[in-house]
Design a protein around this motif. Structure first.
Motif, PDB file in Angstrom:
ATOM      1  N   LYS A  33      29.468  11.527 -12.213  1.00 52.67           N
ATOM      2  CA  LYS A  33      30.400  10.441 -11.903  1.00 52.67           C
ATOM      3  C   LYS A  33      29.885   9.640 -10.707  1.00 52.67           C
ATOM      4  O   LYS A  33      29.873   8.408 -10.729  1.00 52.67           O
ATOM      5  CB  LYS A  33      31.786  11.007 -11.614  1.00 52.67           C
ATOM      6  CG  LYS A  33      32.833   9.955 -11.383  1.00 52.67           C
ATOM      7  CD  LYS A  33      34.209  10.563 -11.206  1.00 52.67           C
ATOM      8  CE  LYS A  33      35.238   9.475 -10.976  1.00 52.67           C
ATOM      9  NZ  LYS A  33      36.580  10.032 -10.820  1.00 52.67           N
ATOM     10  N   LYS A  34      29.433  10.334  -9.664  1.00 54.13           N
ATOM     11  CA  LYS A  34      28.879   9.671  -8.484  1.00 54.13           C
ATOM     12  C   LYS A  34      27.616   8.894  -8.859  1.00 54.13           C
ATOM     13  O   LYS A  34      27.420   7.756  -8.432  1.00 54.13           O
ATOM     14  CB  LYS A  34      28.566  10.715  -7.403  1.00 54.13           C
ATOM     15  CG  LYS A  34      27.825  10.211  -6.215  1.00 54.13           C
ATOM     16  CD  LYS A  34      28.730   9.439  -5.303  1.00 54.13           C
ATOM     17  CE  LYS A  34      27.973   9.104  -4.024  1.00 54.13           C
ATOM     18  NZ  LYS A  34      28.761   8.306  -3.134  1.00 54.13           N
ATOM     19  N   LEU A  41      25.648   2.131 -14.213  1.00 56.83           N
ATOM     20  CA  LEU A  41      25.394   2.213 -15.645  1.00 56.83           C
ATOM     21  C   LEU A  41      26.690   2.608 -16.345  1.00 56.83           C
ATOM     22  O   LEU A  41      27.497   3.342 -15.781  1.00 56.83           O
ATOM     23  CB  LEU A  41      24.324   3.264 -15.947  1.00 56.83           C
ATOM     24  CG  LEU A  41      22.924   2.990 -15.420  1.00 56.83           C
ATOM     25  CD1 LEU A  41      22.018   4.182 -15.706  1.00 56.83           C
ATOM     26  CD2 LEU A  41      22.340   1.734 -16.037  1.00 56.83           C
ATOM     27  N   ASP A  42      26.878   2.129 -17.581  1.00 61.06           N
ATOM     28  CA  ASP A  42      28.073   2.549 -18.307  1.00 61.06           C
ATOM     29  C   ASP A  42      27.853   3.954 -18.869  1.00 61.06           C
ATOM     30  O   ASP A  42      26.752   4.496 -18.830  1.00 61.06           O
ATOM     31  CB  ASP A  42      28.459   1.541 -19.391  1.00 61.06           C
ATOM     32  CG  ASP A  42      27.485   1.466 -20.558  1.00 61.06           C
ATOM     33  OD1 ASP A  42      26.842   2.477 -20.897  1.00 61.06           O
ATOM     34  OD2 ASP A  42      27.374   0.371 -21.150  1.00 61.06           O
ATOM     35  N   GLU A  45      25.029   4.468 -21.508  1.00 64.32           N
ATOM     36  CA  GLU A  45      23.683   4.377 -20.925  1.00 64.32           C
ATOM     37  C   GLU A  45      23.349   5.612 -20.104  1.00 64.32           C
ATOM     38  O   GLU A  45      22.258   6.167 -20.226  1.00 64.32           O
ATOM     39  CB  GLU A  45      23.572   3.140 -20.024  1.00 64.32           C
ATOM     40  CG  GLU A  45      23.507   1.830 -20.757  1.00 64.32           C
ATOM     41  CD  GLU A  45      23.438   0.652 -19.814  1.00 64.32           C
ATOM     42  OE1 GLU A  45      22.516  -0.156 -19.970  1.00 64.32           O
ATOM     43  OE2 GLU A  45      24.299   0.559 -18.917  1.00 64.32           O
ATOM     44  N   ILE A  46      24.279   6.041 -19.262  1.00 63.13           N
ATOM     45  CA  ILE A  46      23.994   7.190 -18.406  1.00 63.13           C
ATOM     46  C   ILE A  46      23.811   8.454 -19.250  1.00 63.13           C
ATOM     47  O   ILE A  46      22.940   9.272 -18.961  1.00 63.13           O
ATOM     48  CB  ILE A  46      25.042   7.374 -17.289  1.00 63.13           C
ATOM     49  CG1 ILE A  46      24.455   8.225 -16.172  1.00 63.13           C
ATOM     50  CG2 ILE A  46      26.309   8.001 -17.752  1.00 63.13           C
ATOM     51  CD1 ILE A  46      24.616   7.664 -14.817  1.00 63.13           C
ATOM     52  N   LYS A  47      24.586   8.588 -20.306  1.00 60.33           N
ATOM     53  CA  LYS A  47      24.432   9.739 -21.206  1.00 60.33           C
ATOM     54  C   LYS A  47      23.034   9.746 -21.816  1.00 60.33           C
ATOM     55  O   LYS A  47      22.356  10.777 -21.821  1.00 60.33           O
ATOM     56  CB  LYS A  47      25.487   9.685 -22.304  1.00 60.33           C
ATOM     57  CG  LYS A  47      25.352  10.761 -23.355  1.00 60.33           C
ATOM     58  CD  LYS A  47      26.308  10.490 -24.509  1.00 60.33           C
ATOM     59  CE  LYS A  47      26.052  11.354 -25.698  1.00 60.33           C
ATOM     60  NZ  LYS A  47      24.802  11.096 -26.398  1.00 60.33           N
ATOM     61  N   ASN A  48      22.583   8.597 -22.312  1.00 58.42           N
ATOM     62  CA  ASN A  48      21.259   8.512 -22.926  1.00 58.42           C
ATOM     63  C   ASN A  48      20.145   8.794 -21.929  1.00 58.42           C
ATOM     64  O   ASN A  48      19.188   9.505 -22.237  1.00 58.42           O
ATOM     65  CB  ASN A  48      21.044   7.136 -23.564  1.00 58.42           C
ATOM     66  CG  ASN A  48      21.904   6.921 -24.788  1.00 58.42           C
ATOM     67  OD1 ASN A  48      22.330   7.865 -25.434  1.00 58.42           O
ATOM     68  ND2 ASN A  48      22.173   5.669 -25.106  1.00 58.42           N
ATOM     69  N   VAL A  49      20.260   8.244 -20.732  1.00 57.24           N
ATOM     70  CA  VAL A  49      19.226   8.444 -19.721  1.00 57.24           C
ATOM     71  C   VAL A  49      19.192   9.903 -19.269  1.00 57.24           C
ATOM     72  O   VAL A  49      18.114  10.495 -19.128  1.00 57.24           O
ATOM     73  CB  VAL A  49      19.421   7.484 -18.522  1.00 57.24           C
ATOM     74  CG1 VAL A  49      18.417   7.770 -17.428  1.00 57.24           C
ATOM     75  CG2 VAL A  49      19.310   6.034 -18.973  1.00 57.24           C
ATOM     76  N   ILE A  50      20.358  10.501 -19.081  1.00 53.76           N
ATOM     77  CA  ILE A  50      20.414  11.917 -18.676  1.00 53.76           C
ATOM     78  C   ILE A  50      19.782  12.798 -19.747  1.00 53.76           C
ATOM     79  O   ILE A  50      18.999  13.696 -19.429  1.00 53.76           O
ATOM     80  CB  ILE A  50      21.869  12.341 -18.378  1.00 53.76           C
ATOM     81  CG1 ILE A  50      22.289  11.768 -17.024  1.00 53.76           C
ATOM     82  CG2 ILE A  50      22.027  13.853 -18.394  1.00 53.76           C
ATOM     83  CD1 ILE A  50      23.746  11.975 -16.697  1.00 53.76           C
ATOM     84  N   LEU A  68      32.451  11.470 -18.582  1.00 51.78           N
ATOM     85  CA  LEU A  68      31.064  11.041 -18.763  1.00 51.78           C
ATOM     86  C   LEU A  68      30.248  12.047 -19.567  1.00 51.78           C
ATOM     87  O   LEU A  68      29.034  11.972 -19.598  1.00 51.78           O
ATOM     88  CB  LEU A  68      30.413  10.796 -17.398  1.00 51.78           C
ATOM     89  CG  LEU A  68      31.092   9.704 -16.569  1.00 51.78           C
ATOM     90  CD1 LEU A  68      30.545   9.678 -15.157  1.00 51.78           C
ATOM     91  CD2 LEU A  68      30.913   8.348 -17.238  1.00 51.78           C
ATOM     92  N   LEU A  69      30.907  12.988 -20.206  1.00 52.14           N
ATOM     93  CA  LEU A  69      30.326  14.061 -21.006  1.00 52.14           C
ATOM     94  C   LEU A  69      29.666  15.121 -20.137  1.00 52.14           C
ATOM     95  O   LEU A  69      29.920  16.288 -20.288  1.00 52.14           O
ATOM     96  CB  LEU A  69      29.323  13.531 -22.042  1.00 52.14           C
ATOM     97  CG  LEU A  69      28.720  14.602 -22.966  1.00 52.14           C
ATOM     98  CD1 LEU A  69      29.786  15.288 -23.801  1.00 52.14           C
ATOM     99  CD2 LEU A  69      27.658  14.025 -23.861  1.00 52.14           C
ATOM    100  N   TYR A  70      28.818  14.712 -19.203  1.00 51.30           N
ATOM    101  CA  TYR A  70      28.160  15.665 -18.311  1.00 51.30           C
ATOM    102  C   TYR A  70      28.815  15.607 -16.942  1.00 51.30           C
ATOM    103  O   TYR A  70      29.133  14.539 -16.446  1.00 51.30           O
ATOM    104  CB  TYR A  70      26.665  15.358 -18.201  1.00 51.30           C
ATOM    105  CG  TYR A  70      25.986  15.357 -19.541  1.00 51.30           C
ATOM    106  CD1 TYR A  70      25.925  16.528 -20.291  1.00 51.30           C
ATOM    107  CD2 TYR A  70      25.451  14.208 -20.089  1.00 51.30           C
ATOM    108  CE1 TYR A  70      25.337  16.542 -21.548  1.00 51.30           C
ATOM    109  CE2 TYR A  70      24.859  14.219 -21.331  1.00 51.30           C
ATOM    110  CZ  TYR A  70      24.803  15.377 -22.062  1.00 51.30           C
ATOM    111  OH  TYR A  70      24.227  15.402 -23.298  1.00 51.30           O
ATOM    112  N   GLY A  71      28.999  16.768 -16.328  1.00 56.59           N
ATOM    113  CA  GLY A  71      29.661  16.823 -15.032  1.00 56.59           C
ATOM    114  C   GLY A  71      28.697  16.796 -13.870  1.00 56.59           C
ATOM    115  O   GLY A  71      28.840  16.005 -12.946  1.00 56.59           O
TER     116      GLY A  71
END
Length: 90
Positions: A33-34, A41-42, A45-50, A68-71
């Motif tokens: 989240k931070k 990033l939305d 996008e952040i999910k794909n990059v992670i 955000l799916l990932y914590g």
């Protein structure tokens, strides 16, 4: 998966942020989240990059869940090495 120069710049920028937020410590958990707030990033996008950085073994996904799916994630030794390369080439 996103391919191309724009993605390269996004994942490099995100990895730089991960390195900075980790305080260069592989055990430091970073809130996704931070990270999303800092990088602006939305969530898609952040999910794909992670996921991509995880596949490259630059980060480890530590917790799953939340909007955000990932914590939380951590940077790996390989991720730190790449972070130092990016930081020195800037």
């Amino acid at each position: 998966m996103i391919i191309g120069n724009d993605f390269s710049k996004k994942y490099e920028a995100l990895l730089k942020q991960v390195g900075a937020l980790s305080e260069e410590d592989i055990s430091h958990h970073i809130s996704v989240k931070k990270l999303c707030e800092v990088t602006q990033l939305d969530r898609t996008e952040i999910k794909n990059v992670i996921e991509y950085l995880d596949e490259l073994n630059f980060i480890d996904i530590q917790t799953i869940g939340g909007p955000l799916l990932y914590g939380h994630i951590t940077i790996t030794e390989e991720g730190l090495e790449k972070y130092y390369q990016l930081k020195n080439n800037a």
